[in-house]
Design a protein around this motif. Structure first.
Motif, PDB file in Angstrom:
ATOM      1  N   GLN A 284      -1.646   4.934  -3.037  1.00  0.00           N
ATOM      2  CA  GLN A 284      -3.050   5.262  -2.785  1.00  0.00           C
ATOM      3  C   GLN A 284      -3.533   4.626  -1.483  1.00  0.00           C
ATOM      4  O   GLN A 284      -4.276   5.249  -0.709  1.00  0.00           O
ATOM      5  N   GLU A 285      -3.119   3.395  -1.231  1.00  0.00           N
ATOM      6  CA  GLU A 285      -3.511   2.731   0.010  1.00  0.00           C
ATOM      7  C   GLU A 285      -2.937   3.454   1.222  1.00  0.00           C
ATOM      8  O   GLU A 285      -3.614   3.610   2.256  1.00  0.00           O
ATOM      9  N   GLU A 286      -1.689   3.945   1.130  1.00  0.00           N
ATOM     10  CA  GLU A 286      -1.080   4.676   2.236  1.00  0.00           C
ATOM     11  C   GLU A 286      -1.793   6.003   2.474  1.00  0.00           C
ATOM     12  O   GLU A 286      -2.019   6.411   3.626  1.00  0.00           O
ATOM     13  N   GLU A 288      -4.956   6.638   1.802  1.00  0.00           N
ATOM     14  CA  GLU A 288      -6.244   6.331   2.418  1.00  0.00           C
ATOM     15  C   GLU A 288      -6.076   5.994   3.894  1.00  0.00           C
ATOM     16  O   GLU A 288      -6.914   6.367   4.739  1.00  0.00           O
ATOM     17  N   GLY A 348       0.510  -4.282   4.547  1.00  0.00           N
ATOM     18  CA  GLY A 348      -0.587  -4.060   3.630  1.00  0.00           C
ATOM     19  C   GLY A 348      -0.469  -4.931   2.403  1.00  0.00           C
ATOM     20  O   GLY A 348       0.606  -5.404   2.026  1.00  0.00           O
ATOM     21  N   ALA A 350      -1.091  -4.102  -0.884  1.00  0.00           N
ATOM     22  CA  ALA A 350      -0.409  -3.447  -1.999  1.00  0.00           C
ATOM     23  C   ALA A 350       1.082  -3.347  -1.752  1.00  0.00           C
ATOM     24  O   ALA A 350       1.901  -3.558  -2.661  1.00  0.00           O
TER      25      ALA A 350
END
Length: 385
Positions: A284-286, A288, A348, A350
């Motif tokens: 999800q972080e990637e 975003e 990052g 996460a």
């Protein structure tokens, strides 16, 4: 909120002790009246001949009751004053301005955190001492728990609590056996892999040889272990049988049903669940980050030039091509720098957590399948019912 809960729980404990003291007083009063009546009826023979030792024992019980009652009264008065001051402070804070109320609440919270919710360490020790001595005195004067707290075996609340406790025990036992079976299958798979490695001419490490021997022994002891579990015995019977076996034959149990390996398996499964959650968060972080880069690129394309006019179509096309090439090159460079040899993201928060959890999962897996030292003491076995 926590301070209020602690204060209310202490108040409830004091009220419970006061209720027990009332029943103790009633029992001592009845016994004292009986002794006095016997002494009046048999005054000629003397109290020592009528009820030998009863008067002295009753006097000791009354003296002990008076001492406990004095301590309980002091403790109850202290709690009542503390509860009253807390209530007055809360009522006063409602009528004060916001800044004054906040400062007063901060002061009260700081004072309660240092000295407890109006409760000193001496009072805490007295409460623990009374909680042990008052029930003991109640038992000695003959007042049972059912007299004080009531006895209704068919009450809905008690039935629900017993059913819930039984269901939790059954579920715990089922999970214990299921976890042991999964661990046994995992050991068999790992043993098959090690056996194939040795059959193909590979050299096994001493730790792998010990793990293979342990798996073979576990398979031999698993069948009689299951037979004993299937035998229709009461839970107490199973505990006695397994206690005897553990005392005189400590190596009889399969290692998959020992506390040590069960705890390692639970830790391994928990780390696996955390790894799955962290991987989803990293994805999800990637996504975003990709959306943010795309939005920035679109913003740069649609931004006006220095003359205040938008870029022409040809300029936009060339700019988009240039940005695409630059973005692709940046992504390639970032992927080379942000990924290690195993293809795991390291940039990052996460992604770093994913990498750390993968290392922990690998360590836990090795601990689960590794064999203990031969000099280590026998593991304790707990059979769940």
């Amino acid at each position: 909120m926590d301070a209020e809960v602690i204060a209310i729980s202490r108040l409830l404990a004091v009220r419970t002790l006061q209720l027990e003291m009332e029943y103790i007083y009633s029992s001592l009063e009845e016994e004292a009246l009986d002794v006095s009546a016997d002494e009046l009826r048999n005054s000629a023979k003397g109290p020592a001949l009528v009820r030998e030792g009863s008067t002295a024992e009753l006097a000791l019980l009354v003296a002990e009751y008076g001492l406990l009652l004095e301590q309980l009264d002091v403790l109850a008065a202290s709690i009542n004053s503390q509860m009253g001051s807390a209530a007055s402070n809360s009522s006063n804070s409602h009528g004060l301005p916001a800044a004054t109320a906040a400062s007063s609440s901060n002061n009260s919270s700081s004072s309660s955190s240092t000295a407890g919710p109006g409760f000193s360490l001496i009072d805490e020790d007295i409460l623990e001492e009374l909680a042990a001595e008052i029930p003991d005195l109640r038992y000695r004067v003959g007042v049972a728990d059912t007299v004080v707290f009531g006895s209704n075996p068919l009450s809905p609340t008690r039935i629900k609590l017993q059913a819930r406790e039984s269901s939790l025990k059954v579920l715990e036992g089922f999970n214990f056996l299921l976890r042991g079976m999964r661990l046994l299958l995992s050991d068999v798979g790992n043993g098959g892999r090690l056996f194939s490695k040795a059959a193909l001419g590979g050299t096994l490490k001493p730790r792998e040889v010990a793990a293979l021997r342990r798996t073979a022994k576990d398979l031999l002891t698993f069948i009689p272990f299951i037979i004993i579990l299937i035998i229709p015995l009461t839970p107490l019977g199973h505990v006695l049988v397994f206690g005897f076996i553990q005392r005189y034959f400590p190596g009889f149990f399969p290692s998959q049903f020992t506390n040590q390996r069960q705890d390692l398996m639970m830790r391994y499964e928990e780390l696996q669940r955390q790894l799955v959650t962290a991987q989803a968060a990293a994805e999800q972080e990637e996504e975003e980050a990709e959306l943010a880069r795309a939005a920035a690129a679109v913003a740069r394309l649609t931004a006006p030039d220095f003359n205040g006019s938008a870029l022409s179509a040809s300029q936009q096309g060339s700019s988009s091509a240039t940005l695409a090439i630059g973005s692709h090159a940046a992504n390639n460079d970032g992927s080379d720098s942000d990924r290690d040899g195993g293809g795991v993201l390291t940039g990052g928060t996460a992604a770093a957590k994913v990498k750390l959890l993968e290392e922990q999962v690998e360590e836990a897996r090795e601990e689960v399948h590794s064999a203990p030292d031969e000099d280590s003491p026998p593991q304790k076995v707990v059979v769940k019912h």
